[in-house]
Design a protein around this motif. Sequence first.
Motif, PDB file in Angstrom:
ATOM      1  N   PHE A 197     -66.541  20.578 -11.277  1.00  0.00           N
ATOM      2  CA  PHE A 197     -66.399  22.025 -11.108  1.00  0.00           C
ATOM      3  C   PHE A 197     -66.280  22.345  -9.619  1.00  0.00           C
ATOM      4  O   PHE A 197     -67.100  21.882  -8.820  1.00  0.00           O
ATOM      5  CB  PHE A 197     -67.629  22.763 -11.637  1.00  0.00           C
ATOM      6  CG  PHE A 197     -67.766  22.845 -13.129  1.00  0.00           C
ATOM      7  CD1 PHE A 197     -67.977  24.066 -13.752  1.00  0.00           C
ATOM      8  CD2 PHE A 197     -67.724  21.707 -13.922  1.00  0.00           C
ATOM      9  CE1 PHE A 197     -68.130  24.159 -15.131  1.00  0.00           C
ATOM     10  CE2 PHE A 197     -67.876  21.780 -15.301  1.00  0.00           C
ATOM     11  CZ  PHE A 197     -68.074  23.011 -15.906  1.00  0.00           C
ATOM     12  N   ALA A 249     -62.955  23.451 -13.362  1.00  0.00           N
ATOM     13  CA  ALA A 249     -63.627  24.721 -13.614  1.00  0.00           C
ATOM     14  C   ALA A 249     -64.200  25.222 -12.292  1.00  0.00           C
ATOM     15  O   ALA A 249     -64.026  24.587 -11.247  1.00  0.00           O
ATOM     16  CB  ALA A 249     -64.733  24.536 -14.657  1.00  0.00           C
ATOM     17  N   CYS A 301     -58.306  31.893 -11.182  1.00  0.00           N
ATOM     18  CA  CYS A 301     -58.885  31.319 -12.399  1.00  0.00           C
ATOM     19  C   CYS A 301     -57.987  31.573 -13.602  1.00  0.00           C
ATOM     20  O   CYS A 301     -57.784  30.678 -14.443  1.00  0.00           O
ATOM     21  CB  CYS A 301     -60.279  31.900 -12.654  1.00  0.00           C
ATOM     22  SG  CYS A 301     -61.534  31.424 -11.453  1.00  0.00           S
ATOM     23  N   ILE A 330     -58.792  28.091 -16.112  1.00  0.00           N
ATOM     24  CA  ILE A 330     -60.053  27.349 -16.013  1.00  0.00           C
ATOM     25  C   ILE A 330     -61.219  28.285 -16.325  1.00  0.00           C
ATOM     26  O   ILE A 330     -61.161  29.488 -16.062  1.00  0.00           O
ATOM     27  CB  ILE A 330     -60.252  26.731 -14.621  1.00  0.00           C
ATOM     28  CG1 ILE A 330     -60.267  27.808 -13.524  1.00  0.00           C
ATOM     29  CG2 ILE A 330     -59.182  25.676 -14.339  1.00  0.00           C
ATOM     30  CD1 ILE A 330     -60.675  27.280 -12.169  1.00  0.00           C
ATOM     31  N   LEU A 382     -62.498  22.620 -21.085  1.00  0.00           N
ATOM     32  CA  LEU A 382     -62.272  21.662 -20.001  1.00  0.00           C
ATOM     33  C   LEU A 382     -61.087  20.738 -20.268  1.00  0.00           C
ATOM     34  O   LEU A 382     -60.805  19.848 -19.478  1.00  0.00           O
ATOM     35  CB  LEU A 382     -63.541  20.813 -19.790  1.00  0.00           C
ATOM     36  CG  LEU A 382     -64.793  21.610 -19.405  1.00  0.00           C
ATOM     37  CD1 LEU A 382     -66.001  20.698 -19.369  1.00  0.00           C
ATOM     38  CD2 LEU A 382     -64.592  22.312 -18.064  1.00  0.00           C
TER      39      LEU A 382
END
Length: 317
Positions: free
Chosen positions: A115, A140, A164, A169, A313
């Motif tokens: 992440f 992420a 994003c 993500i 994911l």
Amino acid sequence: MYNGLEIIDFHVHFPTQARWIIERGPDERQQYVERLGERRAKIAREHAMNYNRQWRATWGFDPPERNTFTDEEQADRWAAEIENYGLRAVGFVTGGGNKNLASIVQRRPDKFIGFAHHYLFSEGADDELRRAVNEDGLSAYKLLAPSLDRPVEDEAAYPVWEACAELDIPVLIHFGIQGSGGGVAWHENINPLKLHNVAKDFPEVTFVVPHFGCAWIRETLQLCWACGNVSIDTSGSNQWVKWVDGDWDTKKLFRKYMETIGPERIIFGTDSSYFPRGFAEPYLVQQIRDVRELNYREDDIQLIFAGNAARLLKIEL
């Protein structure tokens, strides 16, 4: 497989020695020391450690080791934990900065998910997110809202949320009390409802609030009601249930969230981090027992413990 289930741990902190204070915003402890001095900082820390010792004794966890290990050694230890417990993958939500964590993920890209975790309001934070995903292979974005020095809904962060959406993500964003006993209980970003306008403005982005809302149950439920793109994760000991009104435990939390948001928006995690504890298996054991005692359907159980994380994911089960 773990007792017949695929398991993805959505929420793990990689135990690195690398410092990344500048990437997550202000260093609250250093600010406290500068404002009030080392003596008071030491007293406050000892108050917190009393709770930590009680928590470890409750779960039978050893204290964090004092020996230092390289990131490569820690990555190999985590890879061994994954194999030992039959986990499909783990999501490292922090790891010493984006580039540092990316190098760790590359050691086991089949099992490690990274992440991005840089400061939301840094200059060019949106471009850094694009670089971390497109070049470094992170999957992420993770934030601690009570560590930010500006309101999380500040439109100065909108370029990051746009990134994003563009990158498709998920965002894991902590609200509620932060840290173990003695941590942060009040901050301008403590309330999950602070995410309301952001989640409304970016409905294609999945925002995940960890730890079942971490003491802000009503507000997290209201946020989920208002915003269908908000999910929760189940990570940690959830010891905060002792400090809220009512007779709460993880089984009751599962029941409440299942009947309100359904299995597609509940994501398993442990908040594992340090060794010698490694993967916090007792949390997994407790949560599997909870959902089985609640008579959840097997398909729903698999969604919670791996399916939802795999979808977000982009992991194949």
